[in-house]
Motif scaffolding. Structure first.
Motif, PDB file in Angstrom:
ATOM      1  N   GLN A 115       0.822  -1.204   0.000  1.00 19.89           N
ATOM      2  CA  GLN A 115       0.000   0.000   0.000  1.00 19.89           C
ATOM      3  C   GLN A 115       0.856   1.254   0.000  1.00 19.89           C
ATOM      4  O   GLN A 115       1.825   1.358   0.758  1.00 19.89           O
ATOM      5  CB  GLN A 115      -0.934   0.025   1.216  1.00 19.89           C
ATOM      6  N   LEU A 116       0.489   2.211  -0.844  1.00 25.94           N
ATOM      7  CA  LEU A 116       1.074   3.545  -0.803  1.00 25.94           C
ATOM      8  C   LEU A 116       0.434   4.296   0.355  1.00 25.94           C
ATOM      9  O   LEU A 116      -0.785   4.491   0.386  1.00 25.94           O
ATOM     10  CB  LEU A 116       0.811   4.278  -2.123  1.00 25.94           C
ATOM     11  N   ILE A 117       1.250   4.723   1.320  1.00 24.94           N
ATOM     12  CA  ILE A 117       0.682   5.287   2.549  1.00 24.94           C
ATOM     13  C   ILE A 117       0.964   6.776   2.721  1.00 24.94           C
ATOM     14  O   ILE A 117       0.516   7.379   3.700  1.00 24.94           O
ATOM     15  CB  ILE A 117       1.201   4.532   3.794  1.00 24.94           C
ATOM     16  N   GLY A 118       1.693   7.393   1.787  1.00 23.95           N
ATOM     17  CA  GLY A 118       1.946   8.825   1.925  1.00 23.95           C
ATOM     18  C   GLY A 118       3.101   9.272   1.063  1.00 23.95           C
ATOM     19  O   GLY A 118       3.606   8.523   0.225  1.00 23.95           O
ATOM     20  N   GLY A 119       3.512  10.531   1.265  1.00 24.00           N
ATOM     21  CA  GLY A 119       4.628  11.083   0.508  1.00 24.00           C
ATOM     22  C   GLY A 119       4.489  12.569   0.302  1.00 24.00           C
ATOM     23  O   GLY A 119       3.922  13.287   1.131  1.00 24.00           O
ATOM     24  N   ASP A 120       4.956  13.036  -0.862  1.00 23.91           N
ATOM     25  CA  ASP A 120       4.971  14.464  -1.133  1.00 23.91           C
ATOM     26  C   ASP A 120       5.048  14.680  -2.639  1.00 23.91           C
ATOM     27  O   ASP A 120       5.578  13.827  -3.369  1.00 23.91           O
ATOM     28  CB  ASP A 120       6.185  15.108  -0.441  1.00 23.91           C
ATOM     29  N   THR A 121       4.522  15.784  -3.117  1.00 19.57           N
ATOM     30  CA  THR A 121       4.684  16.191  -4.510  1.00 19.57           C
ATOM     31  C   THR A 121       5.163  17.631  -4.539  1.00 19.57           C
ATOM     32  O   THR A 121       4.678  18.467  -3.774  1.00 19.57           O
ATOM     33  CB  THR A 121       3.367  16.075  -5.297  1.00 19.57           C
ATOM     34  N   VAL A 122       6.127  17.905  -5.417  1.00 22.07           N
ATOM     35  CA  VAL A 122       6.679  19.250  -5.549  1.00 22.07           C
ATOM     36  C   VAL A 122       6.915  19.539  -7.029  1.00 22.07           C
ATOM     37  O   VAL A 122       6.942  18.638  -7.865  1.00 22.07           O
ATOM     38  CB  VAL A 122       8.013  19.412  -4.780  1.00 22.07           C
ATOM     39  N   THR A 123       7.098  20.821  -7.340  1.00 19.87           N
ATOM     40  CA  THR A 123       7.469  21.236  -8.685  1.00 19.87           C
ATOM     41  C   THR A 123       8.982  21.371  -8.763  1.00 19.87           C
ATOM     42  O   THR A 123       9.600  22.036  -7.933  1.00 19.87           O
ATOM     43  CB  THR A 123       6.816  22.576  -9.051  1.00 19.87           C
ATOM     44  N   GLY A 124       9.583  20.701  -9.747  1.00 20.97           N
ATOM     45  CA  GLY A 124      11.032  20.743  -9.888  1.00 20.97           C
ATOM     46  C   GLY A 124      11.480  19.776 -10.958  1.00 20.97           C
ATOM     47  O   GLY A 124      10.647  19.229 -11.702  1.00 20.97           O
ATOM     48  N   PRO A 125      12.784  19.513 -11.069  1.00 18.11           N
ATOM     49  CA  PRO A 125      13.284  18.537 -12.036  1.00 18.11           C
ATOM     50  C   PRO A 125      12.674  17.163 -11.770  1.00 18.11           C
ATOM     51  O   PRO A 125      12.400  16.808 -10.625  1.00 18.11           O
ATOM     52  CB  PRO A 125      14.797  18.532 -11.786  1.00 18.11           C
TER      53      PRO A 125
END
Length: 321
Positions: A115-125
């Protein structure tokens, strides 16, 4: 698209759901439960466009490989995968790319009940980091540091296919038809040997996955175990696609020095060889004996039909800083 809309649309409402996840995507932290009589194994890998995958690689393969790399690390420790978190850096929002990326991500997580339980998304390379966690019973984890003189050296699957696939994509070698498709596919979509890893817990002495090349990765086992080894190059498992595309000598070089195969190389003592064959047969995984560990610390001898074999090129991938 806003960050939280992207997470909700593509990540929060899809994928396998496990009973041991108390809080998943949507809170500041994920909360999970480790089963009784299990230890938690944790690994993290970062993949950067142009460094760890080609900038024009299909989005599905980028996500698939990122998950596979981490599951392979768990497998080399004998751990059963449970959860992953994802940090994703995107240069821009591309709906088609994201859809394909998500398909590749969930292709493996659903197959292995992760299961994918979390993380983060950002703008960048373009880059992504995955942290994977899994379970291993106490005192059964596989390590690099436990090889013993006399142990037999085995490797799962075939070696060299992924490296050749990369060179085909870069235009450095030529291949046609089914061989071309097969080798490229092995580069884009490696198979993490999860069942083999859990099967090896009580039979193997030492284990590592082949990410940077056989010579390099086996060298890590030998260094940490204070041992040496002899590897018979003519016994290396190479596919007919690789053999027929580049010939025997180049196939051996790919098998020894190319990375990204994510097979397991491990050592087993004489008394456990019968149990090994039984356990891997039950896991439906082929393993080939390629050599033997000895007491000459730090010395890796390569032989081709009992003659000394010299590998002239780099022995594997290594990060530079």
């Amino acid at each position: 698209m806003k960050e939280f809309d992207l997470i909700k649309q593509y990540f929060a409402q899809r994928g396998h759901v496990r009973k041991d996840v108390i809080l998943g995507i949507g809170d500041d932290c994920a909360v999970t439960k480790v089963p009784d009589n299990q230890h938690l194994a944790i690994t993290t890998d970062t993949l950067i466009s142009g460094v760890h995958f080609l900038s024009d690689a299909p989005a599905r393969s980028v996500a698939y490989k990122a998950v596979a790399v981490n599951l392979s690390d768990l497998a080399s420790s004998g751990a059963e995968p449970a959860w992953i978190s994802l940090s994703l850096s995107l240069p821009s929002y591309d709906e088609n790319w994201i859809n394909e990326f998500v398909n590749g991500l969930y292709e493996l997580t659903e197959y292995y009940s992760v299961q994918l339980i979390g993380g983060d998304t950002v703008t960048g390379p373009l880059a992504l980091t995955i942290t994977a966690q899994g379970f291993v019973p106490p005192d059964t984890e596989l390590r690099r540091s436990n090889a013993k003189p006399g142990d037999w050296i085995y490797v799962t699957g075939n070696l060299g296919d992924a490296g050749a696939g990369l060179d085909i994509l870069k235009g450095e070698i030529e291949a046609v038809g089914e061989h071309r498709d097969y080798l490229i596919n092995r580069h884009y979509y490696p198979t993490p040997r999860v069942m083999a890893g859990t099967s090896l817990r009580r039979t193997a002495n030492a284990c590592i996955d082949v990410s940077d090349g056989l010579v390099s990765d086996l060298g890590h086992i030998l260094k940490m175990s204070g041992c040496g080894a002899t590897v018979h190059v003519d016994r290396l498992p190479v596919s007919s696609a690789l053999f027929e595309t580049v010939g025997a000598q180049q196939a051996y070089r790919y098998a020894l020095a190319a990375g990204d195969d994510y097979e397991l190389v491990f050592t087993v003592n004489e008394e456990q060889r019968g149990n090994l064959e039984t356990s891997l047969t039950n896991a439906n995984v082929k393993a080939t004996c390629i050599g033997q560990v000895n007491g000459y610390a730090g010395q890796l001898d390569l032989k081709l039909y009992d003659e000394k074999y010299v590998l002239n090129e780099s022995t594997g991938y290594e990060h530079e800083f």
